[in-house]
Design a protein around this motif. Sequence first.
Motif, PDB file in Angstrom:
ATOM      1  N   SER A  77      37.582  57.506  49.169  1.00 34.57           N
ATOM      2  CA  SER A  77      36.171  57.441  49.919  1.00 34.57           C
ATOM      3  C   SER A  77      35.901  56.860  51.149  1.00 34.57           C
ATOM      4  O   SER A  77      36.193  55.808  51.093  1.00 34.57           O
ATOM      5  N   PRO A  78      35.372  57.341  51.988  1.00 32.06           N
ATOM      6  CA  PRO A  78      35.190  56.859  53.389  1.00 32.06           C
ATOM      7  C   PRO A  78      34.472  55.407  53.288  1.00 32.06           C
ATOM      8  O   PRO A  78      34.465  54.491  54.218  1.00 32.06           O
ATOM      9  N   THR A  79      33.561  55.182  52.138  1.00 29.39           N
ATOM     10  CA  THR A  79      32.656  54.047  51.943  1.00 29.39           C
ATOM     11  C   THR A  79      33.503  53.015  51.398  1.00 29.39           C
ATOM     12  O   THR A  79      32.826  51.781  51.395  1.00 29.39           O
ATOM     13  N   ALA A  80      34.499  53.228  50.520  1.00 26.96           N
ATOM     14  CA  ALA A  80      34.927  52.157  49.652  1.00 26.96           C
ATOM     15  C   ALA A  80      36.135  51.192  50.349  1.00 26.96           C
ATOM     16  O   ALA A  80      36.954  51.780  51.196  1.00 26.96           O
ATOM     17  N   ARG A  81      35.847  50.070  50.530  1.00 30.31           N
ATOM     18  CA  ARG A  81      37.029  49.020  51.349  1.00 30.31           C
ATOM     19  C   ARG A  81      37.967  48.579  50.372  1.00 30.31           C
ATOM     20  O   ARG A  81      39.048  48.356  50.523  1.00 30.31           O
ATOM     21  N   SER A  82      37.499  48.114  49.056  1.00 23.07           N
ATOM     22  CA  SER A  82      38.597  47.404  48.238  1.00 23.07           C
ATOM     23  C   SER A  82      38.170  47.692  46.658  1.00 23.07           C
ATOM     24  O   SER A  82      37.086  47.809  46.322  1.00 23.07           O
ATOM     25  N   ALA A  83      39.012  47.001  45.620  1.00 24.79           N
ATOM     26  CA  ALA A  83      38.740  47.397  44.285  1.00 24.79           C
ATOM     27  C   ALA A  83      39.212  46.447  43.630  1.00 24.79           C
ATOM     28  O   ALA A  83      40.319  45.686  43.826  1.00 24.79           O
ATOM     29  N   LEU A  84      38.788  45.916  42.782  1.00 18.07           N
ATOM     30  CA  LEU A  84      39.290  45.078  41.426  1.00 18.07           C
ATOM     31  C   LEU A  84      39.500  45.684  40.255  1.00 18.07           C
ATOM     32  O   LEU A  84      38.773  46.471  39.812  1.00 18.07           O
ATOM     33  N   ILE A  85      40.528  45.422  39.807  1.00 24.20           N
ATOM     34  CA  ILE A  85      40.959  45.780  38.510  1.00 24.20           C
ATOM     35  C   ILE A  85      40.963  44.505  37.321  1.00 24.20           C
ATOM     36  O   ILE A  85      41.642  43.736  37.904  1.00 24.20           O
ATOM     37  N   VAL A  86      40.338  44.713  36.477  1.00 22.62           N
ATOM     38  CA  VAL A  86      40.324  43.501  35.453  1.00 22.62           C
ATOM     39  C   VAL A  86      40.638  44.141  33.868  1.00 22.62           C
ATOM     40  O   VAL A  86      40.147  45.014  33.584  1.00 22.62           O
ATOM     41  N   THR A  87      41.625  43.429  33.508  1.00 26.59           N
ATOM     42  CA  THR A  87      42.066  43.645  32.243  1.00 26.59           C
ATOM     43  C   THR A  87      41.723  42.555  31.012  1.00 26.59           C
ATOM     44  O   THR A  87      42.259  41.516  31.628  1.00 26.59           O
ATOM     45  N   VAL A 116      43.814  40.167  36.746  1.00 26.95           N
ATOM     46  CA  VAL A 116      43.038  40.735  37.776  1.00 26.95           C
ATOM     47  C   VAL A 116      43.860  41.024  39.203  1.00 26.95           C
ATOM     48  O   VAL A 116      44.645  40.446  39.357  1.00 26.95           O
ATOM     49  N   ALA A 117      43.577  42.457  39.310  1.00 29.68           N
ATOM     50  CA  ALA A 117      44.369  42.796  40.734  1.00 29.68           C
ATOM     51  C   ALA A 117      43.265  43.144  41.755  1.00 29.68           C
ATOM     52  O   ALA A 117      42.420  43.773  41.306  1.00 29.68           O
ATOM     53  N   TRP A 118      43.678  43.041  43.146  1.00 28.33           N
ATOM     54  CA  TRP A 118      42.765  43.099  43.980  1.00 28.33           C
ATOM     55  C   TRP A 118      43.445  44.211  44.970  1.00 28.33           C
ATOM     56  O   TRP A 118      44.590  44.007  45.501  1.00 28.33           O
ATOM     57  N   LEU A 119      42.807  45.478  45.147  1.00 27.07           N
ATOM     58  CA  LEU A 119      43.426  46.393  46.138  1.00 27.07           C
ATOM     59  C   LEU A 119      42.711  46.548  47.187  1.00 27.07           C
ATOM     60  O   LEU A 119      41.443  46.674  47.016  1.00 27.07           O
ATOM     61  N   MET A 240      50.839  43.527  32.091  1.00 24.05           N
ATOM     62  CA  MET A 240      51.505  44.020  33.182  1.00 24.05           C
ATOM     63  C   MET A 240      51.027  42.985  34.436  1.00 24.05           C
ATOM     64  O   MET A 240      51.864  42.465  34.953  1.00 24.05           O
ATOM     65  N   PRO A 241      49.760  43.005  34.609  1.00 23.32           N
ATOM     66  CA  PRO A 241      49.373  41.854  35.312  1.00 23.32           C
ATOM     67  C   PRO A 241      49.776  40.627  35.305  1.00 23.32           C
ATOM     68  O   PRO A 241      50.068  39.944  36.186  1.00 23.32           O
ATOM     69  N   VAL A 242      49.810  40.204  34.057  1.00 21.61           N
ATOM     70  CA  VAL A 242      49.969  38.580  33.628  1.00 21.61           C
ATOM     71  C   VAL A 242      51.695  38.676  34.357  1.00 21.61           C
ATOM     72  O   VAL A 242      52.024  37.488  34.531  1.00 21.61           O
ATOM     73  N   THR A 243      52.383  39.347  33.433  1.00 22.35           N
ATOM     74  CA  THR A 243      53.783  39.380  33.738  1.00 22.35           C
ATOM     75  C   THR A 243      54.203  39.366  34.875  1.00 22.35           C
ATOM     76  O   THR A 243      55.105  38.701  35.588  1.00 22.35           O
ATOM     77  N   PHE A 244      53.630  40.484  35.981  1.00 21.15           N
ATOM     78  CA  PHE A 244      53.800  40.685  37.447  1.00 21.15           C
ATOM     79  C   PHE A 244      53.566  39.534  38.321  1.00 21.15           C
ATOM     80  O   PHE A 244      54.221  38.719  38.888  1.00 21.15           O
TER      81      PHE A 244
END
Length: 283
Positions: A77-87, A116-119, A240-244
């Motif tokens: 989307s043209p208005t989206a800049r970043s995303a947080l994924i939280v598990t 948590v991952a930041w994209l 996955m995020p913890v192991t990585f």
Amino acid sequence: MAERAIAPLLARHGTGLLEQVDVLIVHTQLPDTWFAGSGSEVAARFGITPEWLIDLSNGGCASFVHALKLARQILQSPTARSALIVTVTNTAGQIFAQPGVRASPQGAIPGDGAGVAWLTKSDRSPILDIEIRHLPEFAGEMTTVSDPPRRYWEPGVGEHHLGFTEANVATVLERGNRIVPQVVRAVCERIAVAPSELDLLVTNQPNRRFLENWHEALALPAGRHPDTFDECGNLFGSAMPVTFDQAVSAGLVGEGSVVMFAGFAHTGEFAGAAAVCWGGRQG
């Protein structure tokens, strides 16, 4: 747990990171309240008001891969800049620590944790390819049971726990051994990288047997398939995020490494794999 998980990101990048978040995807294994998921509370605790806020209910142990695909799509989307994924994984101390369940074989395996991952949007995405498979024919095979029988919302005595039997454990083992290598191979074929040439394989961590079977099926050395099982137990969707994160901190992932995230959910109604070209930890 979500607040503790994001703290290292904020320490490296500053609190300005949160001002850029337009997409928040939260997977909580056991939401604290009925009806509503935990996404809004996580947003409130982070102090953000994202345009897209998704409580991701399905995906289970492979929810991180599912969230990666959703985040990648929304960031177009043209208005989206970043995303947080939280598990957030939170059943070990709430379900499996019950006195009766704790003494069962399944009570010794789960652990609690969060990742948590930041994209961020860029001209060239580090996400090389993603394979998602919904297998609804296996939905409903994982159930909760109690003695005497009752629905989870009904009053009564008897602790609720997962209704695994020897027969369905064997079925899930066969299914999981098959579908995780399948989705990995599908991604590898499209990115022209042999499974044995992956720099790192990061999976969910159901048990030691699955972990051994997966890297053996892909002809991948055990040293390139890190795990947190002995330390943390089965972290379900947070594995996955913890192991990585631990692998990166241990220096196992160099810049330019091809990392494959892969896993399956519950009894196999969902499986996914995502290949990422790791650009190094920033900040």
